[in-house]
Design a protein around this motif. Structure first.
Motif, PDB file in Angstrom:
ATOM      1  N   GLN A 149       0.845  -1.213   0.000  1.00  0.00           N
ATOM      2  CA  GLN A 149       0.000   0.000   0.000  1.00  0.00           C
ATOM      3  C   GLN A 149       0.873   1.252   0.000  1.00  0.00           C
ATOM      4  N   LEU A 150       1.868   1.282   0.893  1.00  0.00           N
ATOM      5  CA  LEU A 150       2.691   2.507   0.993  1.00  0.00           C
ATOM      6  C   LEU A 150       3.443   2.752  -0.310  1.00  0.00           C
ATOM      7  N   VAL A 151       3.997   1.648  -0.849  1.00  0.00           N
ATOM      8  CA  VAL A 151       4.779   1.817  -2.089  1.00  0.00           C
ATOM      9  C   VAL A 151       3.854   2.338  -3.185  1.00  0.00           C
ATOM     10  N   GLY A 152       2.642   1.811  -3.223  1.00  0.00           N
ATOM     11  CA  GLY A 152       1.711   2.264  -4.253  1.00  0.00           C
ATOM     12  C   GLY A 152       1.395   3.732  -4.102  1.00  0.00           C
ATOM     13  N   TYR A 153       1.074   4.167  -2.891  1.00  0.00           N
ATOM     14  CA  TYR A 153       0.591   5.553  -2.744  1.00  0.00           C
ATOM     15  C   TYR A 153       1.734   6.558  -2.691  1.00  0.00           C
ATOM     16  N   GLU A 154       2.978   6.088  -2.726  1.00  0.00           N
ATOM     17  CA  GLU A 154       4.103   7.030  -2.836  1.00  0.00           C
ATOM     18  C   GLU A 154       4.115   7.684  -4.216  1.00  0.00           C
ATOM     19  N   VAL A 155       3.638   6.946  -5.238  1.00  0.00           N
ATOM     20  CA  VAL A 155       3.750   7.461  -6.619  1.00  0.00           C
ATOM     21  C   VAL A 155       2.860   8.682  -6.833  1.00  0.00           C
ATOM     22  N   PRO A 156       1.546   8.630  -6.506  1.00  0.00           N
ATOM     23  CA  PRO A 156       0.771   9.859  -6.743  1.00  0.00           C
ATOM     24  C   PRO A 156       1.277  11.030  -5.914  1.00  0.00           C
ATOM     25  N   MET A 157       1.823  10.730  -4.703  1.00  0.00           N
ATOM     26  CA  MET A 157       2.340  11.865  -3.910  1.00  0.00           C
ATOM     27  C   MET A 157       3.482  12.539  -4.660  1.00  0.00           C
ATOM     28  N   LEU A 158       4.414  11.695  -5.194  1.00  0.00           N
ATOM     29  CA  LEU A 158       5.561  12.280  -5.913  1.00  0.00           C
ATOM     30  C   LEU A 158       5.065  13.076  -7.112  1.00  0.00           C
ATOM     31  N   LEU A 159       4.119  12.480  -7.872  1.00  0.00           N
ATOM     32  CA  LEU A 159       3.717  13.127  -9.123  1.00  0.00           C
ATOM     33  C   LEU A 159       2.936  14.409  -8.867  1.00  0.00           C
ATOM     34  N   ASN A 160       2.242  14.501  -7.722  1.00  0.00           N
ATOM     35  CA  ASN A 160       1.405  15.689  -7.527  1.00  0.00           C
ATOM     36  C   ASN A 160       2.147  16.816  -6.835  1.00  0.00           C
ATOM     37  N   VAL A 161       3.368  16.547  -6.375  1.00  0.00           N
ATOM     38  CA  VAL A 161       4.145  17.666  -5.807  1.00  0.00           C
ATOM     39  C   VAL A 161       4.833  18.414  -6.948  1.00  0.00           C
ATOM     40  N   LEU A 162       5.008  17.725  -8.096  1.00  0.00           N
ATOM     41  CA  LEU A 162       5.749  18.358  -9.203  1.00  0.00           C
ATOM     42  C   LEU A 162       5.115  19.658  -9.679  1.00  0.00           C
ATOM     43  N   PRO A 163       3.765  19.729  -9.922  1.00  0.00           N
ATOM     44  CA  PRO A 163       3.227  21.028 -10.366  1.00  0.00           C
ATOM     45  C   PRO A 163       3.550  22.156  -9.397  1.00  0.00           C
ATOM     46  N   VAL A 164       3.497  21.844  -8.082  1.00  0.00           N
ATOM     47  CA  VAL A 164       3.773  22.908  -7.097  1.00  0.00           C
ATOM     48  C   VAL A 164       5.223  23.370  -7.256  1.00  0.00           C
ATOM     49  N   VAL A 165       6.141  22.403  -7.428  1.00  0.00           N
ATOM     50  CA  VAL A 165       7.563  22.788  -7.536  1.00  0.00           C
ATOM     51  C   VAL A 165       7.774  23.568  -8.827  1.00  0.00           C
ATOM     52  N   MET A 166       7.036  23.184  -9.893  1.00  0.00           N
ATOM     53  CA  MET A 166       7.209  23.911 -11.160  1.00  0.00           C
ATOM     54  C   MET A 166       6.769  25.359 -11.007  1.00  0.00           C
ATOM     55  N   LEU A 167       5.647  25.531 -10.336  1.00  0.00           N
ATOM     56  CA  LEU A 167       5.137  26.906 -10.205  1.00  0.00           C
ATOM     57  C   LEU A 167       6.056  27.710  -9.293  1.00  0.00           C
ATOM     58  N   ALA A 168       6.512  27.072  -8.211  1.00  0.00           N
ATOM     59  CA  ALA A 168       7.317  27.843  -7.254  1.00  0.00           C
ATOM     60  C   ALA A 168       8.761  27.962  -7.736  1.00  0.00           C
ATOM     61  N   GLY A 169       9.171  27.124  -8.679  1.00  0.00           N
ATOM     62  CA  GLY A 169      10.517  27.254  -9.212  1.00  0.00           C
ATOM     63  C   GLY A 169      11.597  26.793  -8.257  1.00  0.00           C
ATOM     64  N   SER A 170      11.224  26.180  -7.131  1.00  0.00           N
ATOM     65  CA  SER A 170      12.272  25.661  -6.237  1.00  0.00           C
ATOM     66  C   SER A 170      11.632  24.666  -5.283  1.00  0.00           C
ATOM     67  N   MET A 171      12.484  23.785  -4.753  1.00  0.00           N
ATOM     68  CA  MET A 171      11.936  22.720  -3.884  1.00  0.00           C
ATOM     69  C   MET A 171      11.932  23.154  -2.431  1.00  0.00           C
ATOM     70  N   GLY A 172      12.569  24.260  -2.114  1.00  0.00           N
ATOM     71  CA  GLY A 172      12.636  24.653  -0.708  1.00  0.00           C
ATOM     72  C   GLY A 172      11.249  25.035  -0.207  1.00  0.00           C
ATOM     73  N   LEU A 173      10.911  24.575   0.986  1.00  0.00           N
ATOM     74  CA  LEU A 173       9.563  24.866   1.505  1.00  0.00           C
ATOM     75  C   LEU A 173       9.394  26.356   1.749  1.00  0.00           C
ATOM     76  N   ILE A 174      10.465  27.024   2.153  1.00  0.00           N
ATOM     77  CA  ILE A 174      10.334  28.462   2.408  1.00  0.00           C
ATOM     78  C   ILE A 174      10.028  29.176   1.082  1.00  0.00           C
ATOM     79  N   ASP A 175      10.703  28.778  -0.027  1.00  0.00           N
ATOM     80  CA  ASP A 175      10.422  29.463  -1.305  1.00  0.00           C
ATOM     81  C   ASP A 175       8.995  29.178  -1.735  1.00  0.00           C
ATOM     82  N   ILE A 176       8.534  27.939  -1.517  1.00  0.00           N
ATOM     83  CA  ILE A 176       7.165  27.613  -1.938  1.00  0.00           C
ATOM     84  C   ILE A 176       6.179  28.505  -1.201  1.00  0.00           C
TER      85      ILE A 176
END
Lengths: 111, 108, 418, 251
Positions: free
Chosen positions: C173-200
C-alpha cells in the motif's frame, strides 16, 4: 607533498576515492564469492554505489559548476535500478522453474 | 536532527525497559497466533503480486527523481525542452499502460 | 520584528544568546548545543502533539459516532493521554522466543526516528525552521518512503506469519501511494521554481511581487490526490488495511507491546501530522496569513487538515484491498500523469512575467487569471477522470449482471430439465 | 592534529559503509544482509551530504532505500533463499586474493602517495624491458576547481539543481541519454513485469509440459545417436500423453 592539499573543509579528495575503492572491492568480492544469486546482486549494488561516490566526488572537487558529473551519476542511479529489477525478476523465474538459485547449478541455457 | 531524534527515542525506550516488570514466562513468549500453536515455520506462501507492484513503483520512483530537478528549472525551459519533457513522461506512461494491459496491476 | 508575529524568533534568539554566552570559549560547541536544543524542542513538540492528537481524535471520532469519548481520566478526559502514556510505560514488553532480536528491537525506533525527522524541514514561521534545505519537499517525500524498510524490519523481526503478511500488505500500500504523492508535488515545484519549503511559501504570500494565491487554487486535483494518498501513506482511516483483515490480526505490530507499541503509534500520528503540515505548506500557503501571527496560521491550517483526517476516520468504511490498489494504480497515477502534462503545457502557454514571455513567448496573463485557467483545467481533468472511471465501472457492472443472468438462466434450464 | 567536524563525520560514515558492506558479503542470513545493505546506502547518502550534493543524498534514499532494497527484500522472501545459506562458494579464497590485489592497485593509483616505478631496474623483468623509462605512478594531480577570486576550493553554485535539471532536458546537453534511459527503464521494467508476473495454473502446466516434451525429445535424439542401428524405440503408450493434455484442459 601535503596530504591535505585542496581539502574541502578538511576532507581531501583521495579520502573519498579510497573509501569508494574499498567499497568497490568488497562488492566485487561479494559477486565472485557468494553462493546465492541475490547475494551476488547485492554485491553489484555495492559496486554501483562505489562508482556513484567517485562520480559525485570528482564533480564536487573538479567541476562543481558543470552538470556533467551529476548527469552521469543520475544515469548510474537509473540504470542500477533497472538492472536490479531485471536481475531479480530473472532470479525469481529461475527459482520458479528449478527451485534453487545456486549459481553453480544454473549451467544450461534452458530455464 | 536525526541523531537527536534517535537519542531521544532511544532514551524513552531504555527508560521504558527499566520501568516495566520483567516476568517472562514460557506461555508469554509464544508468537501470537489467535491462541493456537504456531503451525509450520514463519515461511508463508508469498505471492509474486507484491514484487510486480514494487517493479512498477521503481519506474515511477525513477521518473520522479529525474523530474524534480527539471521541475525546479522549469521556468527557464525553451519550448523544445518542454517537448522532450513531455516525451519523457509519455514513455513512462507506456510502461504503466503495458503493466495495466499485462494485468500486473490487478490484485485478485 | 513586531513582538507577536516573531515571538518564536525572539525566544529562539534569546536562548541562543544565553548558550553562546555560556559556551563562549568554543563557538563550535555553542552551535552544536543550540542545534541539539532546537532538535530536542522539535522532538518534544512532536511527541506532545502525539498526545494531544490522540485525545482530540478519540473525542472527535466519538462525537461523530454519537458517543462521548474519553471523559473519565481527569476533567473532560484531558488526562487520558497521560494515562495511556503511563500504561504504555509500565506494561510488560514480551519479545517472541525466536524473534530476530536486533531487528525486532530496532524497528520501532527506526519508525519513530523517521517520523520525527520530517519535522526538521517544516517551516513554522518566517525564519523559524530546522534547516532550510533547498531540497525540502523532496527530502520529506524521501523520508516518507524510507520508513517502508522499517515496517519490513518490524514484520520480519517478530518472526510471526501474520506480522510478515501484514508488513507486506502495508508495504504494497505505501509503495503504491508514494507514486501519486511524488507526481502531484511536481506542479507545485514547477510553479514555485524551487523545492525549498520556504520558497514555496514565499510564492504563496504577497511578499516580493508574487500574488498571494495559495496553490490549492492553481491545482485542486493535485491537492485532492495528494491529500488522499497522504492518508493512505500513513495507513489511516479509510485505508487502514493494516489491522483490518481478519487473518492479519494486528498487522506488523502484533508481537509488540508496551513502549515499543507506543512508538509505532507515535510514528503513525506524527506522520499524519507531518502530512497535514506539508499539505498546508504546499497548498494552503503555510504560515502566510493576514492578521494572526504566522505560527498560529500554520497550526490553524494543519488543524483543519487533521480534522479532515479525523472526519474521514469517523465516517468512511474501510476500503477493500483490491479497491485500494485499483484506486491508486488505475485512477490516481494515470490521472496525475495526464494532469502533469496538462500543467506543463499550460504553464508554458500562459505566462505571468514579461521576461518569460520574451524567452518562451507565451501569452502574458495576470497571476489571478493564470490561477483561474489552471483551476479550470485541473478541475476539468478531475471531472473527466471521474466520468471515465464511472463509465468503466458501469460497463463492468453490466457485464457482471449479464453473467449472473445467464448463469441463473442455465440453472433454471437444468432445474427445469431435471 | 585537531579533526574538524566534517572529518569526524566522514570517518564515522566510512566505518559504517565498510563495516556494513563487509557484513553484507559475509553473513549467512540473507535478510540481515539486505538490512545491512540498506544501512550502507544510508551511509553513502551521508557521503553525498558531505559533498554538498544534497539532491543526490535524497535521490539515493528515495531510489536505493525506497525502491531497490524493497525489490531485494521481496525477492529474498520469494525465493526462500535464507534457510541453510552457505556464505562462501568454492572459489572464495582465490577471489579474495584477486580482490586484494585489485584493491592494492586501486590504492596505489588513487591514493595520496606518488611513487616512481622504474621497471628496468627490477631484477628479472628488468632484463626483458631493459629500456623502460621510469614512470611516475600514484595520485594524479587533478585540476582542482579553484574559486577564481580567492583561490579557495570552488563552492557549489546555489542553483546547481536548476543547472542540472536544465542540462537533462536541454537540446545540446544530455537530452539524448535522458530519453534513452527512460526507454531503457520502460522496456526493462516491462520485461521484468512479464517475466515475474503471476502465472495462472494453466500456463504453469503448459510450461511444465513443454519442458517435459523437450527433455523427452532430447533424450530420444541422444539415444538414437548412440546406437547406429536404430532399434525401433518402443512407442509411447498412447494414453499417457493424451491423459496429461486432457487433465490440463479440465483444470
Amino acid at each position: 607533498m601535503d596530504l591535505f592539499a585542496n581539502a574541502l573543509n578538511g576532507i581531501p579528495l583521495w579520502w573519498f576515492l579510497v573509501v569508494s575503492a574499498a567499497l568497490f572491492c568488497i562488492g566485487l568480492y561479494g559477486v565472485m564469492a557468494r553462493k546465492n544469486a541475490i547475494a551476488m546482486l547485492m554485491g553489484v549494488e555495492l559496486m554501483l554505489n562505489a562508482v556513484n561516490i567517485n562520480l559525485i566526488a570528482f564533480w564536487r572537487f573538479i567541476a562543481p559548476n558543470s552538470p556533467s558529473g551529476l548527469a552521469f551519476a543520475a544515469f548510474v542511479f537509473v540504470i542500477a535500478a533497472a538492472e536490479a529489477a531485471i536481475g531479480l525478476a530473472l532470479i525469481i523465474s529461475v527459482y520458479r522453474s528449478n527451485q534453487s538459485i545456486d549459481p553453480e547449478k544454473l549451467d544450461q541455457m534452458k530455464l | 536532527m536525526i541523531v537527536t531524534a534517535a537519542l531521544l527515542m532511544g532514551v524513552t525506550l531504555i527508560a521504558a525497559s527499566l520501568l516495566r516488570p520483567k516476568k517472562p514466562s514460557k506461555a508469554k513468549l509464544e508468537t501470537y497466533e489467535c491462541g493456537m500453536e504456531t503451525v509450520g515455520d514463519t515461511w508463508v506462501q508469498f505471492r509474486v503480486q507484491y514484487y510486480v507492484l514494487a517493479l512498477v513503483f521503481v519506474v515511477f520512483d525513477i521518473e520522479a527523481v529525474l523530474l524534480f530537478p527539471i521541475a525546479v528549472a522549469f521556468n527557464a525551459l525553451p519550448w523544445l525542452a518542454v517537448i522532450n519533457l513531455i516525451l519523457f513522461i509519455l514513455i513512462l506512461l507506456i510502461a504503466l499502460l503495458y503493466a495495466w494491459r499485462k494485468g500486473a496491476l490487478d490484485w485478485e | 520584528m513586531n513582538p507577536i508575529n516573531d515571538l518564536l524568533n525572539i525566544i529562539g534568539g534569546f536562548i541562543a544568546g544565553i548558550i553562546n554566552s555560556i559556551f563562549s570559549f568554543s563557538p563550535f560547541l555553542a552551535d552544536a548545543i543550540t542545534m541539539g536544543l532546537a532538535a530536542i524542542i522539535l522532538c518534544t513538540f512532536a511527541a506532545l502533539s502525539f498526545m494531544g492528537l490522540t485525545y482530540a481524535e478519540r473525542k472527535v471520532v466519538a462525537r461523530i459516532q454519537d458517543r462521548v469519548g474519553p471523559n473519565q481520566a481527569g476533567p473532560l478526559g484531558l488526562l487520558q493521554p497521560i494515562a495511556d502514556g503511563i500504561k504504555m510505560f509500565t506494561k510488560e514488553d514480551t519479545t517472541p522466543a525466536a524473534a530476530d532480536r536486533w531487528v525486532y528491537n530496532l524497528a520501532p525506533l527506526v519508525i519513530a526516528v523517521f517520523a520525527l525527522t520530517t519535522y526538521a524541514v517544516l517551516p513554522f514561521a518566517p525564519g523559524v525552521v530546522g534547516t532550510n534545505l533547498n531540497i525540502g519537499v523532496f527530502y520529506v517525500l524521501a523520508i516518507g518512503s524510507g520508513s517502508i524498510v522499517a515496517i519490513i524490519m518490524a514484520g520480519w523481526g517478530s518472526n510471526n506469519k501474520y506480522a510478515l503478511l501484514g508488513a507486506f500488505r502495508t508495504v504494497a500500500q505505501l509503495v503504491g501511494y508514494e507514486v501519486p504523492m511524488l507526481l502531484n508535488v511536481l506542479p507545485v515545484v514547477m510553479l514555485a521554481g524551487s523545492m525549498g519549503l520556504i520558497d514555496i511559501i514565499d510564492h504563496q504570500t504577497l511578499a516580493n511581487g508574487n500574488a498571494g494565491i495559495p496553490f490549492l487554487l492553481f491545482f485542486p486535483l493535485s491537492a485532492v490526490v495528494f491529500l488522499i494518498s497522504g492518508i493512505a501513506e500513513t495507513a489511516r482511516s479509510p485505508f487502514d488495511l493494516l489491522e483490518a483483515e481478519s487473518e492479519i490480526v494486528a498487522g506488523f505490530h502484533v508481537e509488540y507491546s508496551g513502549m515499543k507499541f507506543a512508538l509505532f503509534f507515535l510514528g503513525e500520528y506524527v506522520n499524519a501530522l507531518a502530512v497535514a503540515f506539508v499539505f498546508s505548506t504546499l497548498f494552503l500557503g503555510g504560515f502566510a496569513g493576514p492578521i494572526l501571527p504566522p505560527y498560529i496560521w500554520l497550526l490553524l491550517k494543519a488543524g483543519a487538515v487533521f480534522t479532515i483526517f479525523m472526519w474521514l476516520r469517523g465516517t468512511l468504511p474501510r476500503v477493500r484491498i483490491d479497491q485500494m490498489h485499483n484506486l491508486n494504480w488505475k485512477f490516481f497515477v494515470p490521472l496525475s500523469i495526464v494532469h502533469l502534462i496538462l500543467v506543463i503545457i499550460l504553464l508554458k502557454v500562459f505566462v505571468t512575467s514579461p521576461a518569460q514571455q520574451a524567452a518562451t513567448g507565451g501569452i502574458l496573463v495576470d497571476a489571478w487569471v493564470q490561477a483561474a485557467i489552471m483551476f479550470v483545467a485541473s478541475a476539468l481533468t478531475l471531472i473527466a477522470g471521474l466520468g471515465l472511471a464511472a463509465r468503466r465501472a458501469r460497463i463492468s457492472r453490466l457485464a457482471e449482471e449479464d453473467v449472473l443472468a445467464r448463469r441463473r438462466a442455465e440453472n433454471m434450464a437444468t432445474a427445469g430439465a431435471a | 592534529m585537531a579533526l574538524t567536524l566534517q572529518q569526524v563525520i566522514f570517518l564515522a560514515l566510512a566505518v559504517v559503509v565498510i563495516g556494513a558492506a563487509l557484513f553484507v558479503v559475509t553473513t549467512r542470513n540473507l535478510f540481515r544482509a539486505a538490512l545491512m545493505l540498506v544501512l550502507s546506502f544510508f551511509a553513502v547518502a551521508g557521503f553525498y551530504v558531505l559533498l554538498d550534493a544534497g539532491l543526490f543524498a535524497v535521490a539515493q534514499i528515495l531510489i536505493y532505500i525506497g525502491a531497490i532494497s524493497i525489490l531485494i527484500i521481496f525477492s529474498v522472501m520469494l525465493t526462500r533463499g535464507m534457510q541453510a545459506m552457505i556464505p562462501r562458494n568454492s572459489q572464495a579464497f582465490w577471489s579474495a586474493v584477486v580482490v586484494a590485489i585489485i584493491f592494492a592497485m586501486l590504492l596505489l593509483l588513487l591514493g595520496p602517495l606518488r611513487t616512481t616505478v622504474n621497471v628496468a631496474a627490477w631484477p628479472i623483468i628488468g632484463s626483458i624491458f631493459p629500456n623502460a623509462t621510469p614512470r611516475e605512478l600514484g595520485a594524479v594531480p587533478w585540476a582542482y576547481a579553484v574559486e577564481p577570486a580567492t583561490g579557495l576550493p570552488a563552492v557549489v553554485p546555489e542553483t546547481y539543481i536548476a543547472t542540472f535539471g536544465f542540462s537533462l532536458v536541454d537540446i545540446n546537453q544530455y537530452v539524448l541519454p535522458f530519453l534513452l534511459v527512460a526507454l531503457l527503464v520502460d522496456i526493462a521494467l516491462s520485461g521484468a513485469v512479464h517475466i515475474a508476473r503471476q502465472r495462472r495454473p494453466i500456463e504453469v502446466i503448459q510450461e511444465r509440459q513443454d519442458i517435459a516434451a523437450e527433455d523427452a525429445a532430447e533424450a530420444e535424439a541422444i539415444r538414437n545417436a548412440q546406437q547406429p542401428a536404430p532399434v525401433p524405440a518402443p512407442a509411447l503408450p498412447e494414453g499417457a500423453v493424451a491423459a496429461a493434455t486432457s487433465a490440463a484442459n479440465e483444470h
